[in-house]
Scaffold this motif. Structure first.
Motif, PDB file in Angstrom:
ATOM      1  N   ARG A 212      91.344 -64.228   3.615  1.00  0.00           N
ATOM      2  CA  ARG A 212      91.805 -63.856   2.270  1.00  0.00           C
ATOM      3  C   ARG A 212      93.268 -63.401   2.305  1.00  0.00           C
ATOM      4  NH1 ARG A 212      86.618 -61.547   1.409  1.00  0.00           N
ATOM      5  NH2 ARG A 212      87.434 -59.582   2.185  1.00  0.00           N
ATOM      6  N   ALA A 213      93.641 -62.634   3.340  1.00  0.00           N
ATOM      7  CA  ALA A 213      95.024 -62.152   3.435  1.00  0.00           C
ATOM      8  C   ALA A 213      95.986 -63.320   3.661  1.00  0.00           C
ATOM      9  CB  ALA A 213      95.145 -61.138   4.570  1.00  0.00           C
TER      10      ALA A 213
ATOM     11  N   MET B 204      99.919 -67.169   1.395  1.00  0.00           N
ATOM     12  CA  MET B 204     100.279 -68.572   1.196  1.00  0.00           C
ATOM     13  C   MET B 204     100.588 -68.881  -0.265  1.00  0.00           C
ATOM     14  SD  MET B 204     100.029 -70.073   4.171  1.00  0.00           S
ATOM     15  CE  MET B 204      99.492 -71.732   4.187  1.00  0.00           C
ATOM     16  N   MET B 205     100.103 -68.060  -1.183  1.00  0.00           N
ATOM     17  CA  MET B 205     100.371 -68.301  -2.591  1.00  0.00           C
ATOM     18  C   MET B 205     101.843 -68.077  -2.941  1.00  0.00           C
ATOM     19  SD  MET B 205      97.224 -66.525  -4.497  1.00  0.00           S
ATOM     20  CE  MET B 205      95.723 -67.386  -4.820  1.00  0.00           C
TER      21      MET B 205
ATOM     22  N   MET C  32      95.278 -66.876  15.257  1.00  0.00           N
ATOM     23  CA  MET C  32      96.129 -67.161  14.102  1.00  0.00           C
ATOM     24  C   MET C  32      96.401 -68.657  13.991  1.00  0.00           C
ATOM     25  SD  MET C  32      97.749 -66.319  11.437  1.00  0.00           S
ATOM     26  CE  MET C  32      97.831 -64.555  11.451  1.00  0.00           C
ATOM     27  N   LEU C  33      96.654 -69.306  15.128  1.00  0.00           N
ATOM     28  CA  LEU C  33      96.866 -70.758  15.109  1.00  0.00           C
ATOM     29  C   LEU C  33      95.648 -71.489  14.559  1.00  0.00           C
ATOM     30  CD1 LEU C  33      98.733 -71.481  18.459  1.00  0.00           C
ATOM     31  CD2 LEU C  33      99.538 -71.969  16.166  1.00  0.00           C
ATOM     32  N   CYS C  34      94.476 -71.087  15.014  1.00  0.00           N
ATOM     33  CA  CYS C  34      93.249 -71.735  14.532  1.00  0.00           C
ATOM     34  C   CYS C  34      93.071 -71.536  13.032  1.00  0.00           C
ATOM     35  CB  CYS C  34      92.033 -71.182  15.274  1.00  0.00           C
ATOM     36  SG  CYS C  34      91.951 -71.665  16.989  1.00  0.00           S
ATOM     37  N   LEU C  35      93.298 -70.302  12.564  1.00  0.00           N
ATOM     38  CA  LEU C  35      93.136 -70.044  11.129  1.00  0.00           C
ATOM     39  C   LEU C  35      94.149 -70.830  10.301  1.00  0.00           C
ATOM     40  CD1 LEU C  35      92.417 -66.207  11.065  1.00  0.00           C
ATOM     41  CD2 LEU C  35      90.827 -68.074  10.604  1.00  0.00           C
ATOM     42  N   LEU C  36      95.391 -70.896  10.767  1.00  0.00           N
ATOM     43  CA  LEU C  36      96.394 -71.651  10.016  1.00  0.00           C
ATOM     44  C   LEU C  36      96.085 -73.139  10.005  1.00  0.00           C
ATOM     45  CD1 LEU C  36      99.793 -69.947  10.886  1.00  0.00           C
ATOM     46  CD2 LEU C  36      98.609 -69.983   8.707  1.00  0.00           C
ATOM     47  N   ARG C  37      95.553 -73.655  11.107  1.00  0.00           N
ATOM     48  CA  ARG C  37      95.190 -75.081  11.135  1.00  0.00           C
ATOM     49  C   ARG C  37      94.052 -75.382  10.160  1.00  0.00           C
ATOM     50  NH1 ARG C  37      97.653 -77.558  15.702  1.00  0.00           N
ATOM     51  NH2 ARG C  37      98.185 -75.975  17.234  1.00  0.00           N
TER      52      ARG C  37
ATOM     53  N   ILE D 232      93.284 -73.418   7.343  1.00  0.00           N
ATOM     54  CA  ILE D 232      93.682 -73.101   5.969  1.00  0.00           C
ATOM     55  C   ILE D 232      94.779 -74.027   5.462  1.00  0.00           C
ATOM     56  CG2 ILE D 232      94.718 -71.308   4.518  1.00  0.00           C
ATOM     57  CD1 ILE D 232      93.302 -69.267   6.320  1.00  0.00           C
ATOM     58  N   ASP D 233      95.773 -74.307   6.305  1.00  0.00           N
ATOM     59  CA  ASP D 233      96.934 -75.072   5.855  1.00  0.00           C
ATOM     60  C   ASP D 233      97.307 -76.148   6.881  1.00  0.00           C
ATOM     61  OD1 ASP D 233      99.125 -75.777   4.300  1.00  0.00           O
ATOM     62  OD2 ASP D 233     100.439 -74.318   5.257  1.00  0.00           O
ATOM     63  N   PRO D 234      96.476 -77.191   7.044  1.00  0.00           N
ATOM     64  CA  PRO D 234      96.790 -78.209   8.057  1.00  0.00           C
ATOM     65  C   PRO D 234      98.066 -78.993   7.743  1.00  0.00           C
ATOM     66  CG  PRO D 234      94.900 -78.877   6.750  1.00  0.00           C
ATOM     67  CD  PRO D 234      95.234 -77.476   6.344  1.00  0.00           C
TER      68      PRO D 234
END
Length: 189
Positions: A60-61, A66-67, A95-100, A102-104
């Motif tokens: 969520r954070a 990202m918004m 963090m890398l996994c979450l960014l991949r 959420i925002d590939p």
């Protein structure tokens, strides 16, 4: 002591490690504490770097960041932003996994700007000679000078001198090289 605790929290959420926090407290405020004492204070303040975090809260954070301006942030800056604004510490790999996830598309865009080699073309042997010096050993009395052929990448000379302040030194290396090959390169960089 509340002031010191407040500064420890501020430095922690700005991403400083323990040694940096100790140094900043000492240099800015004259407060000397040991690493062990800092760890005890951080435990009392509930500041832990490797704590388990709620994945849903982290997602969520990240989505909230990202918004707005966070859509251009990479892994390291997003990690710091989450620590500073939300108090969430996430390891780099997580963090890398979450960014991949959420925002590939954003990850692909950021990784596509990696170092790209330029095409280097040279017209032939002895067309261009690259001359350079290495001065890190100069305080010890060693100034290293070298040259390389731009076409074949052959080392033309690699010499050590006492100084690099005298232009005669490098010029003498170049003149000796010209005598050896009985010609001159068209360009020199």
């Amino acid at each position: 002591m509340a002031f010191v605790d407040e500064k420890i929290q501020e430095y922690f959420f700005n991403g400083y490690d323990n040694k940096e926090i100790i140094f900043l407290l000492w240099s800015n405020y004259g407060v000397k504490i040991s690493c062990r004492h800092l760890k005890r204070r951080m435990t009392r303040l509930n500041l832990r770097r490797r704590r388990s975090y709620n994945v849903d809260m982290a997602i969520r954070a990240i989505q909230e960041e990202m918004m707005f301006s966070g859509q251009t942030l990479g892994c390291r800056l997003m990690k710091r932003r989450l620590l500073q604004k939300h108090g969430i510490f996430i390891g780099r790999d997580n963090m890398l996994c979450l960014l991949r996830i959420i925002d590939p598309d954003g990850v692909d865009l950021r990784t596509s700007h990696c170092l790209t080699r330029r095409m280097y073309l040279n017209n032939g042997p002895n067309y261009l000679a690259h001359v350079d010096g290495y001065y890190k050993l100069k305080p010890f009395g060693f100034a290293i000078h070298g040259a390389m052929c731009g076409f074949s990448r052959r080392i033309l000379w690699l010499k050590v001198a006492r100084t690099n302040n005298d232009s005669f030194v490098v010029a003498s290396y170049f003149l000796k090289f010209l005598e050896e090959i009985n010609s001159a390169p068209r360009c020199e960089t």
